[in-house]
Enzyme design. Sequence first.
Site, short mmCIF file in Angstrom:
data_model
loop_
_atom_site.label_atom_id
_atom_site.label_comp_id
_atom_site.label_asym_id
_atom_site.label_seq_id
_atom_site.Cartn_x
_atom_site.Cartn_y
_atom_site.Cartn_z
N GLU A 157 0.82 -1.22 0.00
CA GLU A 157 0.00 0.00 0.00
C GLU A 157 0.85 1.27 0.00
O GLU A 157 1.73 1.43 0.85
CB GLU A 157 -0.93 -0.01 1.22
CG GLU A 157 -1.71 1.25 1.46
CD GLU A 157 -2.70 1.54 0.34
OE1 GLU A 157 -2.79 2.71 -0.08
OE2 GLU A 157 -3.38 0.59 -0.11
N HIS A 198 -0.83 3.52 4.76
CA HIS A 198 -1.87 4.26 4.04
C HIS A 198 -1.99 5.66 4.63
O HIS A 198 -1.88 5.86 5.83
CB HIS A 198 -3.22 3.52 4.17
CG HIS A 198 -4.28 3.98 3.22
ND1 HIS A 198 -4.82 5.23 3.25
CD2 HIS A 198 -4.89 3.33 2.20
CE1 HIS A 198 -5.72 5.35 2.29
NE2 HIS A 198 -5.79 4.20 1.63
N ASP A 208 1.20 -0.14 -5.07
CA ASP A 208 -0.04 0.09 -5.84
C ASP A 208 -0.15 1.51 -6.39
O ASP A 208 -0.65 1.72 -7.49
CB ASP A 208 -1.27 -0.27 -5.00
CG ASP A 208 -1.43 0.57 -3.75
OD1 ASP A 208 -0.46 1.22 -3.32
OD2 ASP A 208 -2.54 0.57 -3.17
N HIS A 209 0.33 2.50 -5.63
CA HIS A 209 0.26 3.88 -6.12
C HIS A 209 1.16 4.75 -5.27
O HIS A 209 1.78 4.30 -4.31
CB HIS A 209 -1.18 4.40 -6.11
CG HIS A 209 -1.88 4.27 -4.78
ND1 HIS A 209 -1.62 5.11 -3.71
CD2 HIS A 209 -2.83 3.39 -4.34
CE1 HIS A 209 -2.37 4.75 -2.68
NE2 HIS A 209 -3.11 3.72 -3.03
N THR A 232 -6.08 2.42 -5.45
CA THR A 232 -5.89 1.00 -5.16
C THR A 232 -6.73 0.12 -6.09
O THR A 232 -6.26 -0.91 -6.58
CB THR A 232 -6.23 0.69 -3.69
OG1 THR A 232 -5.27 1.34 -2.85
CG2 THR A 232 -6.19 -0.81 -3.41
#
Length: 686
Positions: A261, A421, A480-481, A305
């Site tokens: 994440e 996150h 993911d990003h 996500t």
Amino acid sequence: MKKVGQKIRRVLNTRMGFFVLAIVLFWLKTWWTYLNKFNLGAKGSVQEFLLMVNPIPTAILLFGIALYLAGRKSYIFMLVIDFITSFWLYANVLYYREFSDFLSINLIKGSSAVSNNLGKSVLGIMEPTDFLVFLDVAILILLLAFKLIRMDIRPIKKRYAFTVTGISIMLFGFNLAFAQSDRPGLLTRTFDNNYIVKYLGLNTYTVYDGVKTATSNAAKKNANASDLRSIENYIKENKVPVNTEYTGVAKDKNVIIFHLESFQQFLIDFKWDGQEVTPNLNKLYHAEDTLSFDNFFNQVGTGKTADAEMMLENSLFGLAEGPAMVQYGTTNTFQAAPAILDQNGYTTASFHGDVPSFWNRDNTYKSWGYDYFFSSSYYQQKSSYSIGYGLKDKIFLKDSAQYLEKLPQPFYAKLITVTNHYPYLLDKQNQSIAKTDTGDSTVDGYVQTAKYLDQAVGEFMTWLEDSGLAKNTMVVFYGDHYGISGNHKKAVAKLLGKETFNNFDDAQFQRVPLMIHMPGLKGGVNHTYSGEIDVLPTLLNLLGVKNDDTIQFGQDILSPEKNQTVAFRNGDFVSPTYTKVGNTYYDTSTGKEIKKPNATVKQTLEDMTNHVATELSLSDSVITGDLLRFYTPNGFDTVNKSDYSYKKSTALKKLKKNQGENSIYSENGDKTTTDLYKTDAPELSK
């Protein structure tokens, strides 16, 4: 006191008085249901206030229609509306109890979707207090039947009815404005149906779902098989040969995907406060049996996500607006990694320590063909075990081992971590590195949660070795990003020791890790420019799985002929030669803006821009038109969503039945390997 009672009764004997009573009872009933029957997770005074008041605007609007009707019809209409909305509330209470989500039009329309999900279990999940959702209807009927309140058949002036309608619209406007201020992009970037209900109410969610469904259905209705021709031609023209040196090197190996994440590439080998932030991932990155990619970019849009998962599992881009998993995941036809691998002898499972409805995973995963989805209900829950968007990574990974060890091999398993996150909060007992000193509260906690994630990964990889799984498993790590957005340029510049951080730098900053680790794999750092859209064809080649006639927009990253123009969701791109941000082009090697390109460079930039636009547009049409329903690759069986159930009791029974089929648990003499899992999570030692 008697006079007060008489005055109240006189008011209630008017139609407007009865209307107000109906609204008050409906509001109290609905608010009680929100608090006691759903788990909407209202946090803070704003969310709690909105949760309390959001039933009121739509109740006034719906019940207010009765004020346009004359005499007894007005009262009957109010009772009918009250019953219908109460029945819808009741149905959602039952469905939510099983699936932590709300009923949607697509679920109801989807043949036996709802009956498959609830079916014979309805009686088993009912609770006596569920029927309290009809209490207000019963009270109103009894008050009228025993003439404790008499119907007022006198006509009401239309301007009063219009005023009530206007008040409902105004109140809804205030509700929406407050909701948007607390959760920007609430309606354009839907995370979870729970969010819509929490902020705007169940009735608003129903309308929102209806509009969304009608819009997507219109696009699908206008689509036909001929729309696939241009897509098939594009795929064929842009096909590149795979790297045959790596074809099938991981054949029949287990695959574990680590969804890291918000994890960015700059964290690899990054040091702060005299120590490595991610020592475990650094070691894996440089291992001789790890293929690492240092020019691998995230390509997500507003779905973040969800977009990353869409690309990873399907080699299709997320949409320009809103997450495709939420908008199309329930009803579309997909030919995703889980289904492809399942039909090649793999057991497939996804693991996530949050509610199954987030990003509509509980429905999308059925469309993708996941055999199992281990979500929050499968894990032990305590308040100290979770932070932000679900279970803390160390606890999540440790608890996932009990299910992972029982999966029949070979398996394909995706582990979705969440602790790293935004806004990067971590309780003091789990902090093992100081915050950075940029002065930006969003940025400075990032290294703490990243280090925690790295420690969790280290513990898991040790267990993988100790349990014996490692020798027959390929582990894939991908970010993911981005974790730090372009809104924090000043802080990022200080963090990276740069004088400035401009738009070009931000485009390069979109690198995220991709590492493929397996004993005996010929590793090294690969410098090819690639993105998340390319992961699936790369993995399928490594696994030796047929992939020559699928609709996928990615290419094998290891192919020497790979197109290295990496598309961003907004139409920008990066490549080894040129980078595009907005209307500005840069020389990638120097970072300097190209202000006066010569004819050759100008044509090249035009071609690259058109290539990216075409790629994104064609991928969008596959999703919005549900075009894969018109095409099936040779040897692929279309996924039947009704074959899948993620209900805990059903899944665990199935897992127990199948665990003897070559699982690590059965190989260990039907004894667990979880006692080998070592973690220093302080919450578990208390």
